[in-house]
Design a protein around this motif. Sequence first.
Motif, PDB file in Angstrom:
ATOM      1  N   TYR A  43       0.918  -0.827  -0.245  1.00  0.00           N
ATOM      2  CA  TYR A  43       0.044   0.261   0.445  1.00  0.00           C
ATOM      3  C   TYR A  43       0.769   1.163  -0.077  1.00  0.00           C
ATOM      4  O   TYR A  43       0.102   1.929  -0.403  1.00  0.00           O
ATOM      5  CB  TYR A  43      -0.720  -0.250   1.248  1.00  0.00           C
ATOM      6  N   ALA A  44       1.982   1.568   0.281  1.00  0.00           N
ATOM      7  CA  ALA A  44       2.775   2.709  -0.355  1.00  0.00           C
ATOM      8  C   ALA A  44       3.222   2.463  -1.200  1.00  0.00           C
ATOM      9  O   ALA A  44       3.378   3.639  -1.964  1.00  0.00           O
ATOM     10  CB  ALA A  44       3.960   2.218   0.667  1.00  0.00           C
ATOM     11  N   HIS A  45       3.977   1.491  -1.641  1.00  0.00           N
ATOM     12  CA  HIS A  45       3.979   1.532  -2.936  1.00  0.00           C
ATOM     13  C   HIS A  45       2.235   1.927  -4.139  1.00  0.00           C
ATOM     14  O   HIS A  45       2.716   2.607  -4.897  1.00  0.00           O
ATOM     15  CB  HIS A  45       3.624   0.097  -3.217  1.00  0.00           C
ATOM     16  N   PHE A  46       0.745   1.632  -3.470  1.00  0.00           N
ATOM     17  CA  PHE A  46       0.305   2.196  -3.364  1.00  0.00           C
ATOM     18  C   PHE A  46       0.103   4.121  -3.582  1.00  0.00           C
ATOM     19  O   PHE A  46      -0.050   4.630  -5.044  1.00  0.00           O
ATOM     20  CB  PHE A  46      -1.535   1.676  -3.471  1.00  0.00           C
ATOM     21  N   LEU A  47       0.296   3.870  -2.924  1.00  0.00           N
ATOM     22  CA  LEU A  47       0.345   5.737  -2.330  1.00  0.00           C
ATOM     23  C   LEU A  47       1.059   6.693  -3.112  1.00  0.00           C
ATOM     24  O   LEU A  47       1.723   7.817  -3.127  1.00  0.00           O
ATOM     25  CB  LEU A  47       0.480   5.764  -0.794  1.00  0.00           C
ATOM     26  N   CYS A  50       0.258   8.683  -7.979  1.00  0.00           N
ATOM     27  CA  CYS A  50      -1.691   9.198  -8.354  1.00  0.00           C
ATOM     28  C   CYS A  50      -2.669   8.431  -8.322  1.00  0.00           C
ATOM     29  O   CYS A  50      -3.474   8.985  -7.940  1.00  0.00           O
ATOM     30  CB  CYS A  50      -0.662  10.613  -9.222  1.00  0.00           C
ATOM     31  N   ASP A  51      -2.003   7.646  -9.576  1.00  0.00           N
ATOM     32  CA  ASP A  51      -3.593   7.699 -10.323  1.00  0.00           C
ATOM     33  C   ASP A  51      -4.281   6.208  -9.522  1.00  0.00           C
ATOM     34  O   ASP A  51      -5.344   6.159  -8.689  1.00  0.00           O
ATOM     35  CB  ASP A  51      -2.819   6.812 -11.709  1.00  0.00           C
ATOM     36  N   THR A  52      -2.830   4.949  -8.389  1.00  0.00           N
ATOM     37  CA  THR A  52      -3.287   5.145  -7.650  1.00  0.00           C
ATOM     38  C   THR A  52      -4.347   5.351  -6.249  1.00  0.00           C
ATOM     39  O   THR A  52      -4.595   4.521  -5.070  1.00  0.00           O
ATOM     40  CB  THR A  52      -2.857   3.489  -7.608  1.00  0.00           C
ATOM     41  N   LYS A  53      -3.213   5.557  -5.626  1.00  0.00           N
ATOM     42  CA  LYS A  53      -3.520   6.234  -4.726  1.00  0.00           C
ATOM     43  C   LYS A  53      -5.107   7.368  -4.389  1.00  0.00           C
ATOM     44  O   LYS A  53      -5.715   7.475  -3.519  1.00  0.00           O
ATOM     45  CB  LYS A  53      -2.472   8.176  -4.801  1.00  0.00           C
ATOM     46  N   LEU A  54      -5.546   7.803  -5.490  1.00  0.00           N
ATOM     47  CA  LEU A  54      -6.762   8.265  -5.877  1.00  0.00           C
ATOM     48  C   LEU A  54      -7.878   6.998  -5.139  1.00  0.00           C
ATOM     49  O   LEU A  54      -8.893   7.551  -4.488  1.00  0.00           O
ATOM     50  CB  LEU A  54      -6.867   8.796  -6.949  1.00  0.00           C
ATOM     51  N   PHE A  55      -7.871   6.282  -5.386  1.00  0.00           N
ATOM     52  CA  PHE A  55      -8.613   4.892  -5.070  1.00  0.00           C
ATOM     53  C   PHE A  55      -9.006   4.942  -2.991  1.00  0.00           C
ATOM     54  O   PHE A  55      -9.544   4.043  -3.062  1.00  0.00           O
ATOM     55  CB  PHE A  55      -7.825   4.015  -5.512  1.00  0.00           C
ATOM     56  N   PHE A  56      -7.693   5.692  -2.094  1.00  0.00           N
ATOM     57  CA  PHE A  56      -7.297   5.976  -1.140  1.00  0.00           C
ATOM     58  C   PHE A  56      -8.158   7.237  -1.013  1.00  0.00           C
ATOM     59  O   PHE A  56      -6.783   7.356  -0.338  1.00  0.00           O
ATOM     60  CB  PHE A  56      -6.407   5.425  -0.646  1.00  0.00           C
ATOM     61  N   GLU A  60      -9.607   5.687   5.934  1.00  0.00           N
ATOM     62  CA  GLU A  60     -10.472   5.091   7.099  1.00  0.00           C
ATOM     63  C   GLU A  60     -10.670   4.063   5.507  1.00  0.00           C
ATOM     64  O   GLU A  60     -10.124   2.816   6.116  1.00  0.00           O
ATOM     65  CB  GLU A  60     -11.891   5.302   7.357  1.00  0.00           C
ATOM     66  N   ILE A  61     -10.793   4.347   4.261  1.00  0.00           N
ATOM     67  CA  ILE A  61     -10.852   3.469   3.187  1.00  0.00           C
ATOM     68  C   ILE A  61      -9.486   2.890   2.892  1.00  0.00           C
ATOM     69  O   ILE A  61      -9.197   1.515   2.821  1.00  0.00           O
ATOM     70  CB  ILE A  61     -11.115   4.563   1.988  1.00  0.00           C
ATOM     71  N   LEU A  62      -8.473   3.191   3.360  1.00  0.00           N
ATOM     72  CA  LEU A  62      -7.398   2.781   2.852  1.00  0.00           C
ATOM     73  C   LEU A  62      -7.501   1.557   4.036  1.00  0.00           C
ATOM     74  O   LEU A  62      -6.419   0.625   3.522  1.00  0.00           O
ATOM     75  CB  LEU A  62      -6.254   3.797   3.604  1.00  0.00           C
ATOM     76  N   GLN A  63      -7.112   1.201   5.401  1.00  0.00           N
ATOM     77  CA  GLN A  63      -7.165   0.496   6.070  1.00  0.00           C
ATOM     78  C   GLN A  63      -8.407  -0.183   6.331  1.00  0.00           C
ATOM     79  O   GLN A  63      -7.775  -1.632   6.140  1.00  0.00           O
ATOM     80  CB  GLN A  63      -7.129   1.448   7.828  1.00  0.00           C
ATOM     81  N   ARG A  64      -9.212  -0.014   5.461  1.00  0.00           N
ATOM     82  CA  ARG A  64     -10.249  -1.303   5.258  1.00  0.00           C
ATOM     83  C   ARG A  64      -9.954  -2.174   3.799  1.00  0.00           C
ATOM     84  O   ARG A  64      -9.820  -2.873   3.998  1.00  0.00           O
ATOM     85  CB  ARG A  64     -11.694  -0.636   4.169  1.00  0.00           C
ATOM     86  N   ALA A  65      -9.516  -1.344   3.130  1.00  0.00           N
ATOM     87  CA  ALA A  65      -8.966  -1.874   2.098  1.00  0.00           C
ATOM     88  C   ALA A  65      -7.505  -3.009   1.841  1.00  0.00           C
ATOM     89  O   ALA A  65      -7.827  -4.104   1.784  1.00  0.00           O
ATOM     90  CB  ALA A  65      -8.663  -0.686   1.228  1.00  0.00           C
ATOM     91  N   LYS A  66      -6.677  -2.689   2.916  1.00  0.00           N
ATOM     92  CA  LYS A  66      -5.821  -3.399   3.618  1.00  0.00           C
ATOM     93  C   LYS A  66      -5.893  -4.062   4.562  1.00  0.00           C
ATOM     94  O   LYS A  66      -5.511  -5.735   4.056  1.00  0.00           O
ATOM     95  CB  LYS A  66      -4.719  -2.441   4.229  1.00  0.00           C
ATOM     96  N   SER A  67      -7.087  -4.237   4.882  1.00  0.00           N
ATOM     97  CA  SER A  67      -7.225  -5.622   5.902  1.00  0.00           C
ATOM     98  C   SER A  67      -8.034  -6.490   4.964  1.00  0.00           C
ATOM     99  O   SER A  67      -7.907  -7.436   4.980  1.00  0.00           O
ATOM    100  CB  SER A  67      -8.796  -4.825   6.475  1.00  0.00           C
ATOM    101  N   GLN A  68      -8.760  -5.594   4.183  1.00  0.00           N
ATOM    102  CA  GLN A  68      -9.587  -7.474   2.877  1.00  0.00           C
ATOM    103  C   GLN A  68      -8.257  -7.705   2.180  1.00  0.00           C
ATOM    104  O   GLN A  68      -8.855  -8.941   2.079  1.00  0.00           O
ATOM    105  CB  GLN A  68     -10.120  -6.429   2.655  1.00  0.00           C
ATOM    106  N   HIS A 100     -13.982   1.533 -10.173  1.00  0.00           N
ATOM    107  CA  HIS A 100     -12.790   1.919 -11.633  1.00  0.00           C
ATOM    108  C   HIS A 100     -12.086   1.814 -11.264  1.00  0.00           C
ATOM    109  O   HIS A 100     -10.938   2.518 -12.019  1.00  0.00           O
ATOM    110  CB  HIS A 100     -13.441   3.471 -11.973  1.00  0.00           C
ATOM    111  N   LEU A 101     -11.243   0.960 -10.414  1.00  0.00           N
ATOM    112  CA  LEU A 101      -9.799   0.163 -10.248  1.00  0.00           C
ATOM    113  C   LEU A 101      -9.729  -1.097 -11.416  1.00  0.00           C
ATOM    114  O   LEU A 101      -9.825  -2.067 -11.857  1.00  0.00           O
ATOM    115  CB  LEU A 101      -9.244  -0.886  -9.223  1.00  0.00           C
TER     116      LEU A 101
END
Length: 519
Positions: A43-47, A50-56, A60-68, A100-101
């Motif tokens: 998730y550090a790579h995602f952030l 710019c393109d993938t950072k927009l998904f988080f 709260e959304i970041l932590q929920r995605a990471k948990s799943q 839209h991922l």
Amino acid sequence: MQTSEIESRKKWLGLTDKDADILSASLKEYMLNHIDKYMNDLYAHFLDFCDTKLFFPNEEILQRAKSQQRQYFLNMVQAKIDQEYVERLLKTGKIHHKIHLEPKWYIGAYGKIISDILPDLVANIPPQEIADTIKAFIKTIFFDISLVTENYILANEEFIIENERIINNLKREKEALNGLYAYAPVAVVNLDKNFNFIDCNEKFAKLLNLESVKACENQYLFDMIPELSILANAMKDLKPLSKEAFPLKIKNKQNTNYFNILFWPVQHTENSEAHFMLILVNVTDSVLLQQQRDDFVATLTHDLKTPILAANRILDLFINDSFGKISAEQKEVLVKLLDSNNNLYKLVINLLDIYRYESKLNRLNKTQLNVNELVKNMVSEIKPLFDQKSITITENYDYNNIPNVLGDYNALKRVVQNLLDNAIKFTSANGSVTTQIKVKDDKVYISIQDTGCGINQEILTKLFDRFWKSSLNNRNYSGAGLGLYLSRQIIEEHGGKIWCESIENQGSTFSVTLNHTPE
């Protein structure tokens, strides 16, 4: 997805339950100890992009995605690929499409985590197990990628098909709206917030004697039709407005025309600027025809009333021996003739009033009035008629608790008189009539109960119809069948109700409700 399809895919990849056992034996404990590190790196790579950072957009959304995502990898190394496992993957594909991922980011994430995990696996797994573990790991990941990606594509195809359907529907609706706008038999105008024309249809252009619709462009509405300045307040409040038979003086036209006006705001979103639609329906012919009818009825009524009243005055003079003494037989004939004329006069008045109520021309003069006094006064006026038939009249009024009502005294008096007249007419000698006034459920109730012949249940619903009268139950008395119909018109104009309850040979109760005035 059917079980057969799942098995076919597993067979194609050579993925078996043994692979699941290998992953569980080799990776379960290892992944439990190192999964958080891999997730943090992923998730550090995602952030970093710019393109993938927009998904988080937030933590709260970041932590929920990471948990799943964390739970997914743990499931992958300790569970067999069953229906539930597949359903989670298919759901993931739909979620990716919804947010839209695109698959490139999903596949890229797998590439990143595989490249991170494989070196660690080689370093921590016994040499004899490395090859089988890596093969099982890669087959499982490709099985997962194929399902998620394919369901993303299916969701996207459904989205495209649905969009095409919506677009086609919008095209058809637009074509229908354009046709309605262009060929509607009414004048339609689209205005901006300053009452300048955006566009209009041919009907409006013809109404103003303009050569074409283009002649309206950027024109100011009030310059063309000043009387429509009444729309200004509706525009300020962003509320619809309607007017019936509104007189308008159209530019370059001598006569006044009458229009039904509909005006309402159109605002697509809260932040968009409102524009306004105006529809004008020319009802000049209807208004002029109504005026002609009114003039005709007024003339007819005058021409009928005047000779009847004149004849009645002459009959009164004869009956009172003003022209010389007449015999008892002659006087009896003249009295009957006078009664007949009086009935004819009532019929003319009833017809006129019914016409006014049905045409919405009647204007009630509503004031605060005491219902007790109204009914009591009416009973006193016609008490001699009760006495003639030896009918006992009982008055039951709650003087202390009956509130005032807002109503037209003369109109409501007419209703009470009509109901009392009917009670006298259809109650035999030595019978009784009871008048009662009470309050219930925020309504004032007036009821007149008689001990007359009663009414057949089959005809109760017809009592208040125009020109309806029954010859049943000995109710074959003279009358045009207008009294109860007019009474209903008057009561409904006051916002109340009128009805009858009756049992044959036991009597009838006519009831009226009126809205009382709030204190």
